[in-house]
Scaffold this active site. Structure first.
Site, PDB file in Angstrom:
ATOM      1  N   ALA A  86     -15.100 -20.359 -46.501  1.00 56.76           N
ATOM      2  CA  ALA A  86     -14.700 -21.825 -46.908  1.00 56.76           C
ATOM      3  C   ALA A  86     -13.387 -21.963 -45.837  1.00 56.76           C
ATOM      4  CB  ALA A  86     -14.194 -21.855 -48.082  1.00 56.76           C
ATOM      5  N   GLU A 106     -25.767 -24.635 -46.279  1.00 56.88           N
ATOM      6  CA  GLU A 106     -24.808 -23.873 -47.480  1.00 56.88           C
ATOM      7  C   GLU A 106     -24.867 -24.736 -48.724  1.00 56.88           C
ATOM      8  OE1 GLU A 106     -21.625 -22.116 -44.123  1.00 56.88           O
ATOM      9  OE2 GLU A 106     -21.195 -24.040 -44.878  1.00 56.88           O
TER      10      GLU A 106
HETATM   11  C1  5RP Z   1     -19.532 -22.831 -41.936  1.00 58.21           C
HETATM   12  C2  5RP Z   1     -18.575 -22.644 -42.790  1.00 58.21           C
HETATM   13  C3  5RP Z   1     -17.658 -21.551 -43.070  1.00 58.21           C
HETATM   14  O1  5RP Z   1     -18.040 -20.811 -44.131  1.00 58.21           O
HETATM   15  C4  5RP Z   1     -16.347 -21.760 -42.591  1.00 58.21           C
HETATM   16  O2  5RP Z   1     -16.054 -22.718 -41.793  1.00 58.21           O
HETATM   17  C5  5RP Z   1     -15.556 -20.704 -42.724  1.00 58.21           C
HETATM   18  O3  5RP Z   1     -15.606 -19.876 -41.736  1.00 58.21           O
HETATM   19  P1  5RP Z   1     -14.922 -18.536 -41.083  1.00 58.21           P
HETATM   20  O4  5RP Z   1     -15.410 -17.708 -42.024  1.00 58.21           O
HETATM   21  O5  5RP Z   1     -15.390 -18.421 -39.732  1.00 58.21           O
HETATM   22  O6  5RP Z   1     -13.293 -18.983 -41.268  1.00 58.21           O
HETATM   23  O7  5RP Z   1     -18.254 -23.607 -43.766  1.00 58.21           O
HETATM   24  O8  5RP Z   1     -20.167 -24.086 -41.907  1.00 58.21           O
END
Ligand code: 5RP
Length: 227
Positions: A86, A106
């Site tokens: 997230a 997602e």
């Molecule tokens: C992708 C998402 C990812 O879960 C969110 O951006 C978190 O990414 P990360 O784990 O690289 O910090 O929503 O669409």
């Protein structure tokens, strides 16, 4: 520990929630990368039989390469557990996702899951959502008009661009418009407004969806029951 190590701490703890026989949903992003590795290690070590649905080709490629059996969302009637990253989680456990432009897939996987776990490092926990620009996915047809409407609403839209200055394309070959609006005081009202806009395929407000949050902190993984 740096941010990447905290993500790994959360991901490895969350991998322990996977049980033999489950159909699992795998999110997208750098935290999920560690999760997929951890699940693959458990399959090797414990002989778990699981199958998975991925929310992006990035995750699907990684999981397939590590020997995890992958299925399409159309091939499963439900998902037992989805684990995803997230971008922000507020004090009421509402979230923003879509930093990786995968939020449409997602959300589809999340709403078809009996249980959702988010894995984050502690920097993602906030009081109020909105410091992280809220992603939307818009279809190219008429996208300038959608942009204009969002601007008129004072939502400060920006098309997401890649390193070459070209518009980022999602899995579905749509554009991403990020809303740089600052504090989101009424996430449900905003979600309702965005849901009602033709041309917006999906937005990154994930409300009342998560059951458990696993946070990587300097003191180790912290498990929060959200609902
Ligand atoms: C992708 C998402 C990812 O879960 C969110 O951006 C978190 O990414 P990360 O784990 O690289 O910090 O929503 O669409």
């Amino acid at each position: 520990m740096d941010q990447s190590e905290l993500k790994k701490v959360a991901a490895e703890r969350a991998a322990e929630f996977v049980e033999d026989g489950m159909t699992i949903g795998l999110g997208t992003g750098s935290t999920v990368f560690f999760l997929v590795e951890a699940i693959a290690r458990r399959i090797q070590a414990e002989g778990l039989h699981i199958q998975a649905v991925a929310t992006s080709s990035r995750t699907a490629d990684q999981a397939t390469g590590l020997g995890i059996k992958m299925l399409d969302l159309n091939e499963v009637d439900h998902i037992d557990l989805t684990i995803d990253g997230a971008d922000e989680i507020d004090a009421h456990y509402q979230g923003i996702k879509g930093g990786g432009a995968a939020h449409t897939l997602e959300k589809m996987v999340a709403i078809n899951s009996h249980r959702n776990i988010w894995i984050v490092d502690e920097s993602k926990l906030v009081q109020v959502l909105g410091k992280f620009p809220l992603p939307t996915e818009v279809i190219p047809f008429g996208c300038e008009r959608v942009f204009q409407r969002l601007e008129a609403e004072g939502l400060h839209p920006h098309f997401r661009l890649d390193a070459d200055g070209k518009r980022v394309l999602t899995h579905n070959k749509n554009y991403v418009i990020d809303l740089h609006m600052g504090a989101i005081k009424h996430p449900h009202l905003l979600a309702h407004f965005l849901d009602s806009q033709s041309g917006i395929l999906e937005h990154g407000l994930f409300l009342d969806l998560v059951n458990t949050i696993v946070v990587g902190t300097q003191d180790g993984a912290k498990v929060i029951k959200a609902r």
